[in-house]
Design a protein around this motif. Structure first.
Motif, PDB file in Angstrom:
ATOM      1  N   PRO A 275       0.819  -1.215   0.000  1.00 37.21           N
ATOM      2  CA  PRO A 275       0.000   0.000   0.000  1.00 37.21           C
ATOM      3  C   PRO A 275       0.852   1.264   0.000  1.00 37.21           C
ATOM      4  O   PRO A 275       2.083   1.217   0.112  1.00 37.21           O
TER       5      PRO A 275
ATOM      6  N   SER B 231      -2.996   3.770   2.717  1.00 36.52           N
ATOM      7  CA  SER B 231      -4.037   3.728   1.687  1.00 36.52           C
ATOM      8  C   SER B 231      -3.843   2.467   0.861  1.00 36.52           C
ATOM      9  O   SER B 231      -2.713   2.125   0.486  1.00 36.52           O
ATOM     10  N   PHE B 232      -4.935   1.779   0.568  1.00 38.90           N
ATOM     11  CA  PHE B 232      -4.835   0.504  -0.132  1.00 38.90           C
ATOM     12  C   PHE B 232      -6.074   0.267  -0.985  1.00 38.90           C
ATOM     13  O   PHE B 232      -7.122   0.883  -0.772  1.00 38.90           O
ATOM     14  N   ARG B 233      -5.943  -0.626  -1.940  1.00 43.12           N
ATOM     15  CA  ARG B 233      -7.042  -1.003  -2.817  1.00 43.12           C
ATOM     16  C   ARG B 233      -7.719  -2.268  -2.298  1.00 43.12           C
ATOM     17  O   ARG B 233      -7.065  -3.212  -1.876  1.00 43.12           O
ATOM     18  N   SER B 234      -9.043  -2.272  -2.352  1.00 40.14           N
ATOM     19  CA  SER B 234      -9.805  -3.450  -1.928  1.00 40.14           C
ATOM     20  C   SER B 234      -9.500  -4.631  -2.830  1.00 40.14           C
ATOM     21  O   SER B 234      -9.458  -4.497  -4.057  1.00 40.14           O
ATOM     22  N   THR B 235      -9.291  -5.786  -2.226  1.00 38.47           N
ATOM     23  CA  THR B 235      -9.084  -7.002  -3.001  1.00 38.47           C
ATOM     24  C   THR B 235     -10.368  -7.458  -3.692  1.00 38.47           C
ATOM     25  O   THR B 235     -10.336  -8.287  -4.588  1.00 38.47           O
TER      26      THR B 235
ATOM     27  N   ASP C 167     -13.029  -5.152  -5.037  1.00 41.56           N
ATOM     28  CA  ASP C 167     -13.495  -4.338  -6.166  1.00 41.56           C
ATOM     29  C   ASP C 167     -12.510  -3.259  -6.591  1.00 41.56           C
ATOM     30  O   ASP C 167     -12.813  -2.471  -7.495  1.00 41.56           O
ATOM     31  N   GLY C 168     -11.342  -3.204  -5.958  1.00 41.98           N
ATOM     32  CA  GLY C 168     -10.340  -2.231  -6.352  1.00 41.98           C
ATOM     33  C   GLY C 168     -10.546  -0.836  -5.800  1.00 41.98           C
ATOM     34  O   GLY C 168      -9.751   0.066  -6.087  1.00 41.98           O
ATOM     35  N   ASP C 169     -11.598  -0.607  -5.029  1.00 34.27           N
ATOM     36  CA  ASP C 169     -11.845   0.718  -4.463  1.00 34.27           C
ATOM     37  C   ASP C 169     -10.731   1.096  -3.488  1.00 34.27           C
ATOM     38  O   ASP C 169     -10.146   0.234  -2.811  1.00 34.27           O
ATOM     39  N   LEU C 170     -10.458   2.388  -3.410  1.00 33.86           N
ATOM     40  CA  LEU C 170      -9.418   2.890  -2.523  1.00 33.86           C
ATOM     41  C   LEU C 170      -9.955   3.057  -1.103  1.00 33.86           C
ATOM     42  O   LEU C 170     -11.043   3.609  -0.902  1.00 33.86           O
ATOM     43  N   HIS C 171      -9.187   2.601  -0.117  1.00 31.88           N
ATOM     44  CA  HIS C 171      -9.568   2.714   1.289  1.00 31.88           C
ATOM     45  C   HIS C 171      -8.397   3.278   2.089  1.00 31.88           C
ATOM     46  O   HIS C 171      -7.239   3.207   1.675  1.00 31.88           O
ATOM     47  N   ARG C 172      -8.733   3.818   3.244  1.00 36.83           N
ATOM     48  CA  ARG C 172      -7.735   4.409   4.132  1.00 36.83           C
ATOM     49  C   ARG C 172      -7.863   3.795   5.510  1.00 36.83           C
ATOM     50  O   ARG C 172      -8.982   3.617   6.030  1.00 36.83           O
TER      51      ARG C 172
END
Length: 379
Positions: free
Chosen positions: A108, A116-120, A122-127
């Motif tokens: 990340p 910050s990382f991408r959901s495994t 759906d690829g959405d960005l999360h914090r």
């Protein structure tokens, strides 16, 4: 006990053998014996098992995965459905990890504030921040939650490990402050939750000792050692683990995160570790690998086709009491879902029993002999 403040997890040590100990750990909602193995229910379920299976197995604690549950179905959904107890239908004790291990496996974007990382999914960005991890886990409502840490894979450059350890210490203070600030909200839900700090430091004993001292200074309800069994050898792991344990308080649980192989468990108990978790028993079961007193058994092997015997003649679990290797091999090879359930039931039961037998060895002051026997098979 009410949820109006910190809930220390107190360990009453009843027997020792060298540095090893056996006793009872007390949480805000109940007690469990230590040493203890915690099966991993990643998405709110131990893979292939239901709450009725957990009732039968009676694990001391079940671990749930913050990363996966915050993404699907969302921590607020779990909260609104009664927390992990109401959501999963299992009334036993639970612990949530911080999500850090899964996040950092995704490479990340990391800064001082958080990650910050991408959901495994759906690829959405999360914090995720130390404060956010505490809030998410309070929503999930486990009996014990973990502070957010940084877990570098090993081997890693010394600078990388040192920077991760330093930032873990700063995040520990922030995560603890956020947890304490949330005490009133947890009290309104009747949630008596504890928070555990995490020691980092790679395989450097001096760095591990320093991290342990700094983590204890923050003042958590219990303590864990993370960032081991992530690529290093057992010979590298054990001195680092010993250095950390030396500086952890005796009246709080000591939890070695992500370790579940039999050899490492008995070695860690001998150093004073109380708690373990791992996906090992369920992951092996899905691939037809069986844990037995004689070592690993490959159920796919053709020699088991007509074998009328149990998976492990010494095992008292309900699977070994009822079904043959030949039948279970058949279910596995034709892809019956029942195979995953039954083989997981056995593997989890076997590992729970291994830890129980290790505790018995501590109480009887014969841990050295038991350790020798286990390492002869699993070392």
């Amino acid at each position: 006990m009410s949820g109006d403040g910190p809930v220390p997890v107190r360990v009453d040590v009843e027997a020792t053998d060298g540095a090893a100990r056996a006793g009872i750990a007390h949480t805000g909602r109940g007690s469990f014996p230590v040493p203890a193995f915690m099966p991993v229910g990643t998405r709110g379920s131990v893979r292939a098992l239901g709450a009725d299976d957990l009732d039968r197995l009676a694990p001391p604690v079940v671990l749930a995965n913050t990363y996966h549950l915050m993404l699907r179905p969302g921590a607020e959904v779990v909260r609104d459905l009664g927390g992990l107890r109401g959501f999963t239908g299992w009334d036993g004790l639970s612990l949530t990890d911080s999500g850090g291990f899964q996040v950092f496996s995704l490479e990340p974007d990391l800064d001082e504030d958080g990650v910050s990382f991408r959901s495994t999914y759906d690829g959405d960005l999360h914090r995720l921040t130390p404060e956010g991890a505490a809030a998410v886990q309070s929503d999930l409502g486990a009996d014990m939650q973990m502070v957010l840490d940084i877990c570098p894979a090993l081997p890693a450059p010394e600078r990388t490990v040192r920077e991760a350890t330093e930032r873990t210490a700063r995040w520990a203070a922030r995560g603890r402050a956020a947890f304490l600030d949330g005490a009133e909200a947890r009290a309104e839900r009747g949630l008596a939750q504890s928070q555990l700090g995490i020691v980092q430091g790679g395989v450097d004993p001096a760095l591990r000792a320093d991290s342990a001292r700094r983590t204890v200074e923050v003042g958590f309800d219990g303590y864990a050692v993370g960032g081991l069994s992530v690529g290093e050898t057992r010979e590298q792991m054990l001195p680092a683990l010993a250095a950390a344990v030396e500086h952890l308080p005796a009246d709080r649980p000591r939890y070695l995160m992500g370790v579940g192989d039999p050899a490492s468990i008995v070695e860690a108990v001998a150093l004073g570790i109380d708690m373990f978790d791992c996906v090992l028993p369920s992951r092996l079961a899905r691939h037809g690998t069986i844990l037995t007193d004689e070592g690993r058994l490959n159920l796919r092997n053709a020699r088991h086709t007509r074998d009328p015997g149990p998976l492990d003649p010494a095992c008292p679990c309900p699977v070994c009491a009822r079904w043959s290797r030949g039948y279970l091999r058949h279910l596995l090879l034709v892809g019956e879902l029942t195979a995953s359930r039954l083989l997981t039931l056995h593997n989890v039961a076997w590992l729970l029993r291994l830890v129980d037998r290790t505790a018995e060895a501590v109480r009887d002051r014969r841990l050295d002999a038991w350790r020798t026997d286990v390492l002869a098979v699993w070392g």
